[in-house]
Design a protein around this motif. Sequence first.
Motif, PDB file in Angstrom:
ATOM      1  N   VAL A  94      44.192 -40.798  60.516  1.00  0.00           N
ATOM      2  CA  VAL A  94      43.556 -39.227  61.033  1.00  0.00           C
ATOM      3  C   VAL A  94      43.555 -39.131  59.359  1.00  0.00           C
ATOM      4  O   VAL A  94      41.805 -38.819  59.602  1.00  0.00           O
ATOM      5  CB  VAL A  94      45.046 -38.629  61.903  1.00  0.00           C
ATOM      6  CG1 VAL A  94      43.616 -37.477  62.250  1.00  0.00           C
ATOM      7  CG2 VAL A  94      45.357 -38.769  63.092  1.00  0.00           C
ATOM      8  N   ALA A  95      44.775 -38.632  58.578  1.00  0.00           N
ATOM      9  CA  ALA A  95      44.301 -38.181  57.041  1.00  0.00           C
ATOM     10  C   ALA A  95      42.955 -38.095  57.086  1.00  0.00           C
ATOM     11  O   ALA A  95      41.994 -37.990  56.412  1.00  0.00           O
ATOM     12  CB  ALA A  95      45.152 -38.072  56.714  1.00  0.00           C
ATOM     13  N   SER A  96      42.968 -39.874  56.240  1.00  0.00           N
ATOM     14  CA  SER A  96      41.838 -40.626  56.286  1.00  0.00           C
ATOM     15  C   SER A  96      40.513 -40.836  57.069  1.00  0.00           C
ATOM     16  O   SER A  96      39.550 -41.193  56.290  1.00  0.00           O
ATOM     17  CB  SER A  96      41.927 -42.368  55.691  1.00  0.00           C
ATOM     18  OG  SER A  96      42.758 -42.730  57.377  1.00  0.00           O
ATOM     19  N   GLU A  97      40.550 -40.960  57.934  1.00  0.00           N
ATOM     20  CA  GLU A  97      39.097 -40.986  59.041  1.00  0.00           C
ATOM     21  C   GLU A  97      38.623 -39.886  59.196  1.00  0.00           C
ATOM     22  O   GLU A  97      37.146 -39.757  58.399  1.00  0.00           O
ATOM     23  CB  GLU A  97      39.439 -42.042  60.564  1.00  0.00           C
ATOM     24  CG  GLU A  97      39.797 -43.585  60.458  1.00  0.00           C
ATOM     25  CD  GLU A  97      39.450 -43.556  61.555  1.00  0.00           C
ATOM     26  OE1 GLU A  97      40.089 -44.977  61.491  1.00  0.00           O
ATOM     27  OE2 GLU A  97      40.264 -42.649  62.732  1.00  0.00           O
ATOM     28  N   TRP A  98      39.299 -38.935  59.199  1.00  0.00           N
ATOM     29  CA  TRP A  98      38.848 -37.916  59.837  1.00  0.00           C
ATOM     30  C   TRP A  98      38.504 -36.567  58.539  1.00  0.00           C
ATOM     31  O   TRP A  98      37.643 -35.842  59.486  1.00  0.00           O
ATOM     32  CB  TRP A  98      39.338 -37.501  61.419  1.00  0.00           C
ATOM     33  CG  TRP A  98      38.639 -35.829  62.324  1.00  0.00           C
ATOM     34  CD1 TRP A  98      38.101 -35.768  62.475  1.00  0.00           C
ATOM     35  CD2 TRP A  98      40.346 -35.123  62.074  1.00  0.00           C
ATOM     36  NE1 TRP A  98      37.884 -35.134  63.860  1.00  0.00           N
ATOM     37  CE2 TRP A  98      39.009 -34.004  62.523  1.00  0.00           C
ATOM     38  CE3 TRP A  98      41.613 -34.056  61.410  1.00  0.00           C
ATOM     39  CZ2 TRP A  98      39.703 -32.802  62.830  1.00  0.00           C
ATOM     40  CZ3 TRP A  98      41.276 -33.184  62.106  1.00  0.00           C
ATOM     41  CH2 TRP A  98      41.279 -32.367  62.116  1.00  0.00           C
ATOM     42  N   LEU A  99      40.056 -36.504  57.942  1.00  0.00           N
ATOM     43  CA  LEU A  99      40.018 -35.014  57.842  1.00  0.00           C
ATOM     44  C   LEU A  99      38.828 -35.344  56.424  1.00  0.00           C
ATOM     45  O   LEU A  99      37.833 -33.580  56.744  1.00  0.00           O
ATOM     46  CB  LEU A  99      40.997 -34.884  55.960  1.00  0.00           C
ATOM     47  CG  LEU A  99      41.641 -33.656  56.276  1.00  0.00           C
ATOM     48  CD1 LEU A  99      41.281 -32.343  57.188  1.00  0.00           C
ATOM     49  CD2 LEU A  99      42.473 -33.490  55.123  1.00  0.00           C
ATOM     50  N   PRO A 100      38.168 -36.046  56.277  1.00  0.00           N
ATOM     51  CA  PRO A 100      37.478 -35.469  55.232  1.00  0.00           C
ATOM     52  C   PRO A 100      35.696 -35.382  55.570  1.00  0.00           C
ATOM     53  O   PRO A 100      35.215 -34.852  55.575  1.00  0.00           O
ATOM     54  CB  PRO A 100      36.773 -37.435  53.715  1.00  0.00           C
ATOM     55  CG  PRO A 100      38.532 -37.462  54.314  1.00  0.00           C
ATOM     56  CD  PRO A 100      38.694 -36.950  55.436  1.00  0.00           C
ATOM     57  N   ASP A 107      33.360 -32.266  55.194  1.00  0.00           N
ATOM     58  CA  ASP A 107      31.705 -32.320  55.538  1.00  0.00           C
ATOM     59  C   ASP A 107      30.930 -30.934  56.622  1.00  0.00           C
ATOM     60  O   ASP A 107      30.338 -30.798  56.343  1.00  0.00           O
ATOM     61  CB  ASP A 107      30.820 -33.978  55.556  1.00  0.00           C
ATOM     62  CG  ASP A 107      31.462 -34.660  54.235  1.00  0.00           C
ATOM     63  OD1 ASP A 107      31.741 -33.819  53.432  1.00  0.00           O
ATOM     64  OD2 ASP A 107      31.434 -35.874  54.589  1.00  0.00           O
ATOM     65  N   PHE A 108      31.732 -31.443  57.869  1.00  0.00           N
ATOM     66  CA  PHE A 108      31.552 -30.730  58.683  1.00  0.00           C
ATOM     67  C   PHE A 108      31.376 -28.914  58.428  1.00  0.00           C
ATOM     68  O   PHE A 108      30.136 -27.807  58.728  1.00  0.00           O
ATOM     69  CB  PHE A 108      32.602 -31.177  59.664  1.00  0.00           C
ATOM     70  CG  PHE A 108      32.391 -29.403  61.477  1.00  0.00           C
ATOM     71  CD1 PHE A 108      31.455 -29.553  62.243  1.00  0.00           C
ATOM     72  CD2 PHE A 108      32.507 -28.753  61.922  1.00  0.00           C
ATOM     73  CE1 PHE A 108      31.366 -29.477  62.925  1.00  0.00           C
ATOM     74  CE2 PHE A 108      32.891 -27.752  62.019  1.00  0.00           C
ATOM     75  CZ  PHE A 108      31.456 -28.342  63.425  1.00  0.00           C
ATOM     76  N   LEU A 119      39.025 -24.675  52.055  1.00  0.00           N
ATOM     77  CA  LEU A 119      38.514 -25.891  51.908  1.00  0.00           C
ATOM     78  C   LEU A 119      36.814 -26.225  51.727  1.00  0.00           C
ATOM     79  O   LEU A 119      36.880 -26.593  50.872  1.00  0.00           O
ATOM     80  CB  LEU A 119      38.381 -25.814  53.007  1.00  0.00           C
ATOM     81  CG  LEU A 119      37.521 -27.440  54.041  1.00  0.00           C
ATOM     82  CD1 LEU A 119      37.871 -27.487  55.178  1.00  0.00           C
ATOM     83  CD2 LEU A 119      35.815 -27.075  54.168  1.00  0.00           C
ATOM     84  N   LEU A 120      36.229 -24.594  51.279  1.00  0.00           N
ATOM     85  CA  LEU A 120      35.199 -23.918  50.791  1.00  0.00           C
ATOM     86  C   LEU A 120      34.919 -24.130  49.853  1.00  0.00           C
ATOM     87  O   LEU A 120      34.469 -24.162  48.713  1.00  0.00           O
ATOM     88  CB  LEU A 120      34.658 -23.454  52.076  1.00  0.00           C
ATOM     89  CG  LEU A 120      33.760 -23.398  53.414  1.00  0.00           C
ATOM     90  CD1 LEU A 120      33.676 -22.189  53.744  1.00  0.00           C
ATOM     91  CD2 LEU A 120      33.004 -23.863  53.443  1.00  0.00           C
ATOM     92  N   ALA A 121      36.140 -23.659  49.092  1.00  0.00           N
ATOM     93  CA  ALA A 121      36.350 -23.894  48.088  1.00  0.00           C
ATOM     94  C   ALA A 121      36.648 -25.008  46.829  1.00  0.00           C
ATOM     95  O   ALA A 121      36.654 -24.495  45.518  1.00  0.00           O
ATOM     96  CB  ALA A 121      36.806 -22.701  47.498  1.00  0.00           C
ATOM     97  N   GLY A 122      36.863 -25.933  47.724  1.00  0.00           N
ATOM     98  CA  GLY A 122      37.595 -27.117  46.736  1.00  0.00           C
ATOM     99  C   GLY A 122      39.216 -26.813  46.758  1.00  0.00           C
ATOM    100  O   GLY A 122      39.213 -28.368  45.436  1.00  0.00           O
TER     101      GLY A 122
END
Length: 335
Positions: free
Chosen positions: A236-242, A246-247, A266-269
């Motif tokens: 889940v972490a590798s497929e979905w979180l990145p 972007d979403f 998240l938006l601030a990196g």
Amino acid sequence: MVRFSLMLPTFVDAAASRPYARTIAFAERADVLGYHMGTFGHHSFTPEIGDPAAPFALLSAIAARTERLRLGTGVYLAPLHHPVTLAEQAATLDQISGGRAVLGVGLGYRPYEYEGFGLDFHRRGGRLEETLTVLRNGWATGDFEFDGEHFQIPSCAVNPPCVQRPHLPILVGGSAPRAIERAARLGDGWFALPQESLAVMQAQVDQYRDSCRAHGRTPYICLMRNAWVAPTMGQVASEWLPRMVDFHHTFAEARATRDDEVIERLLAGEAFSLEEYIEARAVAGTPEMCIAEIQRWVDAIAPDEFSLIFGGSDDYVRLSEAVELFAREVLPAFA
């Protein structure tokens, strides 16, 4: 019993003789798996998002190949078009599908979509109000006659009629207080958008149910949520979180509040964990974790329906695997 629906992917094979063949095949599989509804979003002049500009045409093709799956827009930017045109397209879909159409509508927040149609972005709220009034009155009386600020329609027959009576369900989307009140007053339900956490959603749900009581309407909450499922949390972490990063960057301007600490980080990196992102926000993880998160939402706000955005892959095979795993191991827990 809570219902589970999903946003349908748009696989467009431009060089193929039937470019949407995989999209239709995916919907056929969702129909067999027992999902309640499949939806498409809607945008114009925005190819990077992938939502169709003409969702009713695509939904009609799917209607001819499915039997049980309800088919809807989630959401259609109704103020971009004339209400009679919208009524004709939605009712035609209802007829082709044998009474399985659902009309989800919203305002949108991108000025260039309105500019492209020569419309004033700042008047879109009034256009949506009048559109919903034209639809409801026309379908109820059989005549589109209307005299408003944005639309003037002479007496003319409603054709075609809806199969569903008094008309197909109208779900109104949005997260601003005015949008929520509009859903209670002019909709048959509310599309609750996916950006907000449970804490924010609880206040919005309270407002929606209070508004329904004030207007004598029965509330119906269709809760949109980002979703993914895999056998392990590492997958889940590798497929979905990145892709969720972007979403949220793509739809940052659509969120109702700037008080969500995890999303602001998240938006601030800045760093955040998979588990803290999922908790009280998304339906994601292993099947067991998905069941727990769904139960959290059911206990807190009792939605009538989940509309899931399976966002972990653009690959047809991998996306199909995830949707099938969810249907096999998660849906039975809420049957």
